[in-house]
Scaffold this motif. Structure first.
Motif, PDB file in Angstrom:
ATOM      1  N   VAL A 190       0.834  -1.201   0.000  1.00 27.71           N
ATOM      2  CA  VAL A 190       0.000   0.000   0.000  1.00 27.71           C
ATOM      3  C   VAL A 190       0.869   1.252   0.000  1.00 27.71           C
ATOM      4  O   VAL A 190       0.591   2.218  -0.726  1.00 27.71           O
ATOM      5  CB  VAL A 190      -0.957  -0.012   1.208  1.00 27.71           C
ATOM      6  CG1 VAL A 190      -1.633   1.344   1.370  1.00 27.71           C
ATOM      7  CG2 VAL A 190      -2.008  -1.099   1.038  1.00 27.71           C
ATOM      8  N   ASN A 191       1.921   1.254   0.794  1.00 27.31           N
ATOM      9  CA  ASN A 191       2.835   2.401   0.804  1.00 27.31           C
ATOM     10  C   ASN A 191       3.464   2.608  -0.579  1.00 27.31           C
ATOM     11  O   ASN A 191       3.639   3.743  -1.029  1.00 27.31           O
ATOM     12  CB  ASN A 191       3.928   2.200   1.843  1.00 27.31           C
ATOM     13  CG  ASN A 191       3.403   2.294   3.258  1.00 27.31           C
ATOM     14  OD1 ASN A 191       2.346   2.882   3.492  1.00 27.31           O
ATOM     15  ND2 ASN A 191       4.104   1.712   4.211  1.00 27.31           N
ATOM     16  N   LEU A 197       1.087   6.759  -6.746  1.00 30.59           N
ATOM     17  CA  LEU A 197       0.026   7.743  -6.989  1.00 30.59           C
ATOM     18  C   LEU A 197       0.563   9.161  -6.870  1.00 30.59           C
ATOM     19  O   LEU A 197       0.145  10.066  -7.614  1.00 30.59           O
ATOM     20  CB  LEU A 197      -1.124   7.525  -6.006  1.00 30.59           C
ATOM     21  CG  LEU A 197      -1.941   6.240  -6.204  1.00 30.59           C
ATOM     22  CD1 LEU A 197      -2.862   6.009  -5.008  1.00 30.59           C
ATOM     23  CD2 LEU A 197      -2.750   6.316  -7.486  1.00 30.59           C
ATOM     24  N   ASP A 198       1.471   9.383  -5.935  1.00 28.44           N
ATOM     25  CA  ASP A 198       2.064  10.714  -5.785  1.00 28.44           C
ATOM     26  C   ASP A 198       3.037  11.027  -6.913  1.00 28.44           C
ATOM     27  O   ASP A 198       3.235  12.191  -7.261  1.00 28.44           O
ATOM     28  CB  ASP A 198       2.793  10.802  -4.435  1.00 28.44           C
ATOM     29  CG  ASP A 198       1.827  10.747  -3.264  1.00 28.44           C
ATOM     30  OD1 ASP A 198       0.644  11.105  -3.455  1.00 28.44           O
ATOM     31  OD2 ASP A 198       2.247  10.330  -2.172  1.00 28.44           O
ATOM     32  N   ASN A 199       3.675   9.988  -7.473  1.00 26.64           N
ATOM     33  CA  ASN A 199       4.651  10.195  -8.541  1.00 26.64           C
ATOM     34  C   ASN A 199       4.562   9.048  -9.544  1.00 26.64           C
ATOM     35  O   ASN A 199       5.243   8.029  -9.380  1.00 26.64           O
ATOM     36  CB  ASN A 199       6.067  10.286  -7.954  1.00 26.64           C
ATOM     37  CG  ASN A 199       7.136  10.398  -9.030  1.00 26.64           C
ATOM     38  OD1 ASN A 199       6.860  10.816 -10.163  1.00 26.64           O
ATOM     39  ND2 ASN A 199       8.362  10.004  -8.694  1.00 26.64           N
ATOM     40  N   PRO A 200       3.727   9.195 -10.574  1.00 27.72           N
ATOM     41  CA  PRO A 200       3.573   8.108 -11.558  1.00 27.72           C
ATOM     42  C   PRO A 200       4.855   7.746 -12.291  1.00 27.72           C
ATOM     43  O   PRO A 200       4.931   6.672 -12.882  1.00 27.72           O
ATOM     44  CB  PRO A 200       2.523   8.677 -12.535  1.00 27.72           C
ATOM     45  CG  PRO A 200       1.793   9.715 -11.759  1.00 27.72           C
ATOM     46  CD  PRO A 200       2.813  10.314 -10.837  1.00 27.72           C
ATOM     47  N   ASP A 201       5.858   8.607 -12.250  1.00 23.35           N
ATOM     48  CA  ASP A 201       7.126   8.331 -12.923  1.00 23.35           C
ATOM     49  C   ASP A 201       8.140   7.662 -11.988  1.00 23.35           C
ATOM     50  O   ASP A 201       9.333   7.586 -12.311  1.00 23.35           O
ATOM     51  CB  ASP A 201       7.728   9.618 -13.478  1.00 23.35           C
ATOM     52  CG  ASP A 201       6.847  10.241 -14.560  1.00 23.35           C
ATOM     53  OD1 ASP A 201       6.228   9.465 -15.327  1.00 23.35           O
ATOM     54  OD2 ASP A 201       6.770  11.481 -14.626  1.00 23.35           O
ATOM     55  N   ILE A 202       7.686   7.202 -10.849  1.00 23.81           N
ATOM     56  CA  ILE A 202       8.594   6.594  -9.881  1.00 23.81           C
ATOM     57  C   ILE A 202       9.267   5.359 -10.488  1.00 23.81           C
ATOM     58  O   ILE A 202       8.671   4.622 -11.265  1.00 23.81           O
ATOM     59  CB  ILE A 202       7.817   6.215  -8.591  1.00 23.81           C
ATOM     60  CG1 ILE A 202       8.781   5.861  -7.460  1.00 23.81           C
ATOM     61  CG2 ILE A 202       6.829   5.106  -8.858  1.00 23.81           C
ATOM     62  CD1 ILE A 202       8.081   5.710  -6.113  1.00 23.81           C
ATOM     63  N   THR A 203      10.527   5.151 -10.146  1.00 25.24           N
ATOM     64  CA  THR A 203      11.287   4.017 -10.684  1.00 25.24           C
ATOM     65  C   THR A 203      11.133   2.797  -9.787  1.00 25.24           C
ATOM     66  O   THR A 203      10.654   2.886  -8.641  1.00 25.24           O
ATOM     67  CB  THR A 203      12.783   4.375 -10.812  1.00 25.24           C
ATOM     68  OG1 THR A 203      13.314   4.603  -9.494  1.00 25.24           O
ATOM     69  CG2 THR A 203      12.957   5.623 -11.668  1.00 25.24           C
ATOM     70  N   VAL A 204      11.574   1.663 -10.291  1.00 23.60           N
ATOM     71  CA  VAL A 204      11.516   0.434  -9.508  1.00 23.60           C
ATOM     72  C   VAL A 204      12.398   0.552  -8.265  1.00 23.60           C
ATOM     73  O   VAL A 204      12.013   0.118  -7.168  1.00 23.60           O
ATOM     74  CB  VAL A 204      11.940  -0.775 -10.364  1.00 23.60           C
ATOM     75  CG1 VAL A 204      12.029  -2.039  -9.511  1.00 23.60           C
ATOM     76  CG2 VAL A 204      10.965  -0.991 -11.507  1.00 23.60           C
ATOM     77  N   ASP A 205      13.585   1.136  -8.421  1.00 25.11           N
ATOM     78  CA  ASP A 205      14.479   1.290  -7.265  1.00 25.11           C
ATOM     79  C   ASP A 205      13.839   2.156  -6.189  1.00 25.11           C
ATOM     80  O   ASP A 205      13.989   1.888  -4.993  1.00 25.11           O
ATOM     81  CB  ASP A 205      15.807   1.919  -7.712  1.00 25.11           C
ATOM     82  CG  ASP A 205      16.670   0.933  -8.489  1.00 25.11           C
ATOM     83  OD1 ASP A 205      16.605  -0.272  -8.178  1.00 25.11           O
ATOM     84  OD2 ASP A 205      17.386   1.358  -9.419  1.00 25.11           O
ATOM     85  N   GLU A 206      13.126   3.190  -6.594  1.00 26.29           N
ATOM     86  CA  GLU A 206      12.442   4.036  -5.614  1.00 26.29           C
ATOM     87  C   GLU A 206      11.279   3.296  -4.974  1.00 26.29           C
ATOM     88  O   GLU A 206      11.020   3.462  -3.770  1.00 26.29           O
ATOM     89  CB  GLU A 206      11.964   5.320  -6.293  1.00 26.29           C
ATOM     90  CG  GLU A 206      13.105   6.236  -6.724  1.00 26.29           C
ATOM     91  CD  GLU A 206      12.646   7.387  -7.600  1.00 26.29           C
ATOM     92  OE1 GLU A 206      13.337   8.416  -7.641  1.00 26.29           O
ATOM     93  OE2 GLU A 206      11.583   7.248  -8.257  1.00 26.29           O
ATOM     94  N   LEU A 207      10.569   2.473  -5.743  1.00 23.98           N
ATOM     95  CA  LEU A 207       9.481   1.680  -5.173  1.00 23.98           C
ATOM     96  C   LEU A 207      10.006   0.672  -4.158  1.00 23.98           C
ATOM     97  O   LEU A 207       9.331   0.349  -3.171  1.00 23.98           O
ATOM     98  CB  LEU A 207       8.730   0.948  -6.281  1.00 23.98           C
ATOM     99  CG  LEU A 207       7.721   1.761  -7.087  1.00 23.98           C
ATOM    100  CD1 LEU A 207       7.198   0.947  -8.259  1.00 23.98           C
ATOM    101  CD2 LEU A 207       6.562   2.215  -6.204  1.00 23.98           C
ATOM    102  N   MET A 208      11.227   0.184  -4.382  1.00 21.09           N
ATOM    103  CA  MET A 208      11.799  -0.812  -3.477  1.00 21.09           C
ATOM    104  C   MET A 208      12.122  -0.235  -2.105  1.00 21.09           C
ATOM    105  O   MET A 208      12.390  -0.996  -1.164  1.00 21.09           O
ATOM    106  CB  MET A 208      13.049  -1.426  -4.110  1.00 21.09           C
ATOM    107  CG  MET A 208      12.739  -2.360  -5.267  1.00 21.09           C
ATOM    108  SD  MET A 208      14.213  -2.846  -6.199  1.00 21.09           S
ATOM    109  CE  MET A 208      15.149  -3.672  -4.925  1.00 21.09           C
ATOM    110  N   GLN A 209      12.093   1.086  -1.974  1.00 20.38           N
ATOM    111  CA  GLN A 209      12.232   1.676  -0.650  1.00 20.38           C
ATOM    112  C   GLN A 209      10.977   1.437   0.180  1.00 20.38           C
ATOM    113  O   GLN A 209      11.017   1.508   1.414  1.00 20.38           O
ATOM    114  CB  GLN A 209      12.505   3.173  -0.774  1.00 20.38           C
ATOM    115  CG  GLN A 209      13.800   3.505  -1.493  1.00 20.38           C
ATOM    116  CD  GLN A 209      14.001   5.003  -1.669  1.00 20.38           C
ATOM    117  OE1 GLN A 209      13.265   5.802  -1.084  1.00 20.38           O
ATOM    118  NE2 GLN A 209      14.972   5.396  -2.464  1.00 20.38           N
ATOM    119  N   TYR A 210       9.867   1.157  -0.486  1.00 19.17           N
ATOM    120  CA  TYR A 210       8.603   0.893   0.207  1.00 19.17           C
ATOM    121  C   TYR A 210       8.297  -0.603   0.226  1.00 19.17           C
ATOM    122  O   TYR A 210       8.021  -1.169   1.274  1.00 19.17           O
ATOM    123  CB  TYR A 210       7.459   1.652  -0.485  1.00 19.17           C
ATOM    124  CG  TYR A 210       7.678   3.139  -0.580  1.00 19.17           C
ATOM    125  CD1 TYR A 210       7.352   3.976   0.482  1.00 19.17           C
ATOM    126  CD2 TYR A 210       8.230   3.716  -1.724  1.00 19.17           C
ATOM    127  CE1 TYR A 210       7.559   5.346   0.402  1.00 19.17           C
ATOM    128  CE2 TYR A 210       8.443   5.072  -1.816  1.00 19.17           C
ATOM    129  CZ  TYR A 210       8.105   5.892  -0.746  1.00 19.17           C
ATOM    130  OH  TYR A 210       8.320   7.245  -0.825  1.00 19.17           O
TER     131      TYR A 210
END
Length: 866
Positions: A190-191, A197-210
């Motif tokens: 969910v995080n 949702l806040d940043n549709p251009d977010i990368t996989v590496d940035e998503l892996m922080q969540y």
């Protein structure tokens, strides 16, 4: 052929191809692969929908599983009842799904692989989380499709308020493809979606922080992070899972390994059975007993260890050979708009968000239409209330309702629906209070309509609704991670859980080997009697004694010229008084051969280290050979040839050689030769070598030791078989030609006996001496002063009349214990006898030896100067 029938010839290849493709697509689309939107396969979707239609929600009573299965079979799923029941059972197992969707009552199987009870004995209902999956299904949020006989309709996808595909994962085998998706933690997912949702251009590496890693329902440990990263980036990867284990000591003093969590999808009972077979086959050693103490409070598998077993080694062997370590092959294949695709983490989140956006738009349109319908009726009611007397009179004057409805429509320009609502209005609605309620309801509806229109016109509002609903899901169903992450782990390495510490390695003449913690050897004063070391058979004694760390490689060189490999931690551990295990149990040494030299090296993987590091071989007949370590860097179980041995000769020693080292060879009759290592050219592994020292013509002479010195400030220690020894500067051993007879290393007499060892030492070293009866003493070199090369030396250890020194090794010096009493000077006569106590330990005072008349420095004789 009957009249009117016609046979059409077709190509059988085309027919088979078409039929197989149709079958394949049916399996792919309608059976094996989940939809990216709700993470469900058709059978899962039908079970949940059938249970919902049957009225077995989370807040309703349980119903027989057979009743549920019959409902699903009869209405939606034209296959066997086993497939439906097995699907429902799996959705109820908390060790199969991270977040179960079915609440089962009765025997629904176990992690041991036990089968669930028959469907006639069990009951079930939906979990509350499943209600979030089905929520808004009645608001035209998804498309419905006809069932197998077109008599009913079923949803083609669920609204799915939470990302079921990510949090619960799935597995399936289609035709030509398969899927295997790992479960994840609800809170983390969910995080991650909120971040998207806040940043549709977010990368996989940035998503892996969540979303840090998969979170398996059985807990355990993810060992290594590379597979996780690869899976998140590409949709494919290998995640290594390990059981969670701890070390405990039982009430009886036994060391134990306790396993409380096992890898995902591992059958516990089968794993224990296979482990027992491995223990019986001696593939896993060190375990005396194994039992399953799991109960309703949790899992607990106990491994009782043998007394000489090292828990970390046993655990790593369990990881290596059993399912305490297994892997999860991530393969994120799912259906995207009816087509199978492999998706990474960002794409999985993207398609879920798109689905939720579509659900919200369709739900909003439905709610808007319903609100507009109600507002339209309320507008008619308000018109009627504003003209109440006229409306009443019109109705009273009409012959029937149809006439009244027509007159209302024509008189007040009402619609059919509004006119019908006015006619259906109860008289109590004509009161003033009821009129106020109608006005308030109409105003609320108009505000709602404005809001719904704004939602339909704004992507920002739509994403805000998705975020709010997800936050509510996280608040109600989110929990902590169950699976730990070991980021530094990687491919399996047996030494990962083993401390890198110094050990004393002892090998007896009969081939018994052990390792002992260095702390067990207490430093004593020079001349002391020592403490009992290795317990050996009557005719056995310690032949090799040296210090190595647990992560080093041991290279075993045998007297017949072969080399074998072993990690130090693979050597059985034992106390000073234990004899160890036969070395043949660890390495495949032929019975006619025996270990003559053991070398410890840190690693065999670095090419620069291997090519620039040399080994110096020495045989008892004085032959030496220099070979790069790289020639011995490829371990083989059966060993390889290390050197060609001439008849009547055997290997004495092998040492690592530093550049520009000085090599000193000492013979049994007290001679020593010194030459630079450059005098020996590099040779291949199969070479025999060249002459290093010329031995005496007297029978019995042989080389007793080799020293390779890189530091010219080092001193040499020589030890005789009757316990005498001395330190002398290296400079006193003049350089001679390789192959010469050398110079005198020690003045030998009947009292001293022949030479048995030569070592390089300094004040920071301790000396460990062990004799054939197993008595060990540890001496500080700082207590032994430097004297001349040609002297007789001083007594280092008191030797019995039928005993002699068997092995000498140097170790790092210990800090001096302040409680130890300094040694006193006494004169010891060589005829003194040693007394042995009933415990088998020699008991004498702490002694020092004064020099006799023969120990003064002497001038070199003619033979030395030759």
């Amino acid at each position: 052929m009957a009249e009117g029938e016609k046979i059409i010839s077709i190509n059988i290849e085309d027919e088979m191809r078409g039929a197989y493709i149709d079958y394949s697509m049916s399996v792919i689309i309608s059976r094996a692969l989940p939809d990216v939107r709700d993470g469900l396969k058709p059978v899962h979707r039908r079970v949940l929908y059938g249970m919902s239609e049957l009225g077995v929600g989370y807040n309703k009573s349980y119903k027989k599983s057979a009743r549920i299965v019959g409902e699903v079979l009869g209405k939606y799923h034209p296959h066997g009842d086993t497939s439906v029941y097995d699907t429902m059972v799996r959705m109820a197992q908390d060790w199969s799904l991270r977040y179960p969707l079915v609440d089962g009552q009765g025997n629904f199987g176990s992690v041991d692989g036990d089968s669930p009870a028959a469907m006639r004995y069990t009951e079930a209902r939906l979990k509350r989380l499943a209600d979030e999956m089905l929520n808004d299904l009645d608001k035209d949020t998804v498309d419905f499709q006809p069932n197998f006989d077109d008599s009913l309709e079923e949803p083609s996808v669920m609204p799915a308020k939470f990302p079921n595909l990510l949090v619960n994962g799935t597995s399936g085998i289609a035709v030509g493809m398969a899927t295997n998706m790992a479960p994840h933690n609800m809170t983390e997912v969910v995080n991650g979606i909120i971040a998207y949702l806040d940043n549709p251009d977010i990368t996989v590496d940035e998503l892996m922080q969540y979303v840090t890693a998969p979170d398996f329902p059985t807990g355990g440990i993810i060992y290594g992070y590379e597979g996780v990263k690869q899976a998140f980036h590409t949709g494919r990867g290998r995640v290594v899972m390990r059981a969670k284990a701890t070390f405990e000591t039982s009430k009886t003093g036994k060391e134990q390994i306790i396993v409380t969590e096992i890898p995902y999808m591992v059958n516990k009972a089968s794993m224990i059975e296979k482990t027992a077979a491995l223990i019986n086959d001696k593939k896993i050693e060190g375990i005396s007993d194994m039992r399953d103490e799991s109960d309703r409070d949790g899992m607990r598998i106990v491994y009782d260890l043998k007394r000489d077993a090292m828990p970390s080694v046993v655990l790593n062997n369990l990881y290596k050979y059993t399912q305490l370590q297994s892997s999860f092959g991530v393969n994120n294949v799912c259906l995207v708009k009816g087509r199978p695709m492999t998706l990474n983490l960002q794409q999985l989140i993207q398609y879920f968000v798109e689905h939720r956006a579509e659900v919200i738009i369709r739900r909003t349109k439905y709610e808007l239409a319903e609100a507009q319908k109600r507002a339209h009726i309320l507008e008619g009611l308000l018109i009627a209330l504003d003209h109440l007397d006229e409306v009443i009179a019109l109705i009273r004057g009409s012959r029937d309702p149809e006439v009244a409805r027509g007159q209302l429509i024509s008189r007040f320009a009402l619609s059919e629906v509004q006119a019908r609502a006015i006619l259906d209005m109860r008289l109590q609605r004509l009161t003033g209070l009821e009129r106020d309620k109608i006005v308030a309801e109409y105003e609320d509806l108009m505000r709602l309509i404005d809001h719904l229109n704004a939602v339909l016109a704004s992507d920002v509002l739509q994403r805000g609704i998705i975020k709010t609903e997800l936050e509510d899901i996280r608040e109600r169903y989110g929990d902590a991670r169950r699976t730990e992450i070991n980021y530094v782990g990687g491919d399996f390495s047996t030494e990962d859980m083993i401390a890198d510490e110094a050990m004393v390695i002892t090998i007896s003449r009969e081939g018994y080997i052990k390792r002992t913690n260095l702390d067990e050897y207490r430093a004593q004063g020079r001349g002391g009697a020592g403490s009992r070391g290795a317990v050996s058979k009557k005719d056995d004694f310690t032949e090799h004694l040296f210090v190595a760390t647990t992560h080093e490689y041991l290279l075993f060189f045998t007297e017949l010229g072969r080399v074998f490999w072993l990690k130090v931690y693979e050597v059985p551990e034992g106390g000073k008084a234990t004899k160890g295990l036969p070395i043949q149990n660890l390495i495949e040494i032929p019975r006619e051969d025996k270990v003559r030299s053991v070398l410890n090296v840190r690693g065999l993987k670095d090419p620069d280290y291997l090519e620039n590091t040399y080994l110096m071989f020495c045989t008892e007949q004085g032959t030496v050979k220099k070979t790069p370590l790289e020639a011995y860097s490829r371990p083989r179980t059966a060993g390889i040839n290390a050197i060609t041995i001439n008849d009547g000769d055997r290997i004495l020693d092998v040492q690592l050689l530093a550049p520009n080292s000085e090599v000193v060879l000492a013979s049994r009759f007290g001679r020593a030769v010194r030459f630079n290592e450059s005098k020996v050219r590099s040779m291949g592994r199969s070479a025999a070598g060249v002459r290093g020292i010329s031995l005496s013509d007297t029978p019995g002479d042989r080389v007793v030791g080799m020293v390779c010195l890189a530091d010219p400030t080092q001193e040499l220690l020589v030890v005789s078989e009757n316990g005498y020894g001395k330190r002398s500067p290296l400079d006193e051993y003049r350089v001679t030609n390789r192959g010469g007879k050398g110079v005198r290393a020690m003045k030998l007499t009947e009292k001293t006996g022949n030479l048995v060892a030569i070592k390089d030492v300094n004040d920071t070293d301790d000396l460990m001496i062990i004799n054939k009866s197993g008595i060990t003493i540890r001496l500080r070199m700082s207590d032994l002063r430097t004297i001349g090369r040609a002297t007789q030396g001083v007594r280092l250890i008191k030797i019995g009349s039928n005993d002699e020194i068997s092995s000498v090794a140097k170790v790092a010096a210990e800090e001096k214990d302040e409680s130890e009493t300094e040694a006193t000077l006494v004169v010891v006569d060589s005829s003194e006898e040693l007394a042995e106590s009933s415990s088998g330990v020699i008991t004498v005072g702490v002694l020092d030896i004064e020099l006799d008349d023969n120990t003064a420095d002497e001038e070199p004789d003619a033979e030395d100067l030759a």
